[in-house]
Scaffold this active site. Structure first.
Site, short mmCIF file in Angstrom:
data_model
loop_
_atom_site.label_atom_id
_atom_site.label_comp_id
_atom_site.label_asym_id
_atom_site.label_seq_id
_atom_site.Cartn_x
_atom_site.Cartn_y
_atom_site.Cartn_z
CD GLU A 1 38.17 63.96 33.59
OE1 GLU A 1 39.07 63.11 35.16
OE2 GLU A 1 37.13 63.38 33.41
CD GLU B 1 51.81 49.12 20.93
OE1 GLU B 1 51.92 47.99 21.20
OE2 GLU B 1 50.30 49.33 21.64
#
Length: 311
Positions: free
Chosen positions: A94, A125
């Site tokens: 963004e 992960e």
């Protein structure tokens, strides 16, 4: 190879984490009405801002260090797995439309790569080595900042990213939702937003995710304010890439200058649609090329360029 704890050890570790705590008072939540559950969730969410507020001094200190490095050309890199990684990628993605930053300046890396944005990548992960490889692909420098994000504060990918980045001389920040986390301990700046046990046991996309989103909003937005990407609370570096943003660009110039529509159109035409430059031509009474030069000399800070135009 990554060293994996056995299930018993990992279960014992999780049971020590606030974010994983079981709340017996909610053990029959599935028997409540939909409205009652909604009230419960809403009440839980109202506690998050106070938990963030408790960390504001640490957040501000981190931002000042990030901005100092980015002003020298450094990058802001978010690293995480699962929900935490997705929030980092979201915040990074963004920045170009909001602040007209080059996409290479704020980057989100997620365990398992882009596919992990929409699908679970099993085992990613758990790998410190994968985090190191992902960061090595970016060729980190001492002017870069790496923010490891992990609700538990123990996720190997996030901790490994911070540890590896610190060895490369980059600034490191650890954002977690548990106190005394391994992630915060590994970083130059530890930010631990302790929101407490989740409504659904261990579902850290809830309060923990909300807290992480609020902190990431601050890290990127306030850094960009420090870098001169705004004029007051106006997004003068917005990239007009669609009709809505083109209309917003004109509104921002109007709010900043009070100029007529005709004057605004002339200014934007003279500056190739660059909002900050257009504001400077109007308020500083300079032409497009002069506006561009003054902004370059002021490091993109509109207030400084305006002062120079008056001098």
């Amino acid at each position: 190879m990554t060293s994996m704890p056995n299930h018993g050890d990992l279960r014992a570790e999780l049971e020590t984490l606030t974010t994983e705590a079981f709340r017996p008072e909610l053990s029959e939540i599935d028997r409540l009405s939909t409205l009652e559950i909604a009230h419960l969730m809403n009440g839980e969410d109202t506690t998050v801002p106070a938990a963030v507020a408790a960390q504001l001094p640490f957040i501000a200190a981190a931002i000042d260090d990030i901005a100092e490095r980015m002003a020298r050309g450094g990058r802001l890199v978010y690293a995480g797995a699962g929900t935490a990684g997705r929030l980092g990628v979201l915040d990074a993605s963004e920045c170009p439309p909001t602040f007209n930053t080059d996409p290479s300046r704020v980057i989100g890396v997620i365990a398992g790569g882009p596919t992990a944005m929409v699908a679970s990548i099993e085992g990613a992960e758990d790998s410190r080595e994968l985090a190191a490889a992902d960061l090595d692909a970016l060729a980190l420098t001492a002017d870069d900042t790496v923010v490891g994000i992990s609700a538990s504060g123990r996720t190997p990918y996030a901790v490994g990213a911070v540890e590896h980045a610190r060895k490369q001389g980059a600034l490191t920040i650890g954002l977690s939702c548990n106190a005394h986390s391994a992630l915060a301990s590994a970083a130059d700046h530890g930010i631990e937003v302790v929101v407490g046990p989740e409504l659904l046991t261990g579902s850290t996309r809830l309060k923990s995710g909300t807290a992480q989103k609020l902190v990431l909003n601050m890290l990127s937005t306030i850094t960009m304010i420090r870098l001169g990407k705004t004029y007051g609370n106006l997004m003068v570096d917005v990239r007009a890439s669609n009709e809505k943003l083109r209309a917003r660009s004109r509104r921002i110039v109007a709010l900043a200058t009070g100029a007529s529509d005709e004057e605004i159109e002339r200014a934007l035409a003279a500056t190739d649609g660059e909002v900050k430059n257009a504001v400077l031509t109007i308020l500083g009474g300079v032409d497009g090329p002069t506006a561009a030069r003054l902004l370059e000399e002021s490091g993109g800070h509109l207030r400084a360029a305006l002062a120079a135009s008056a001098g």
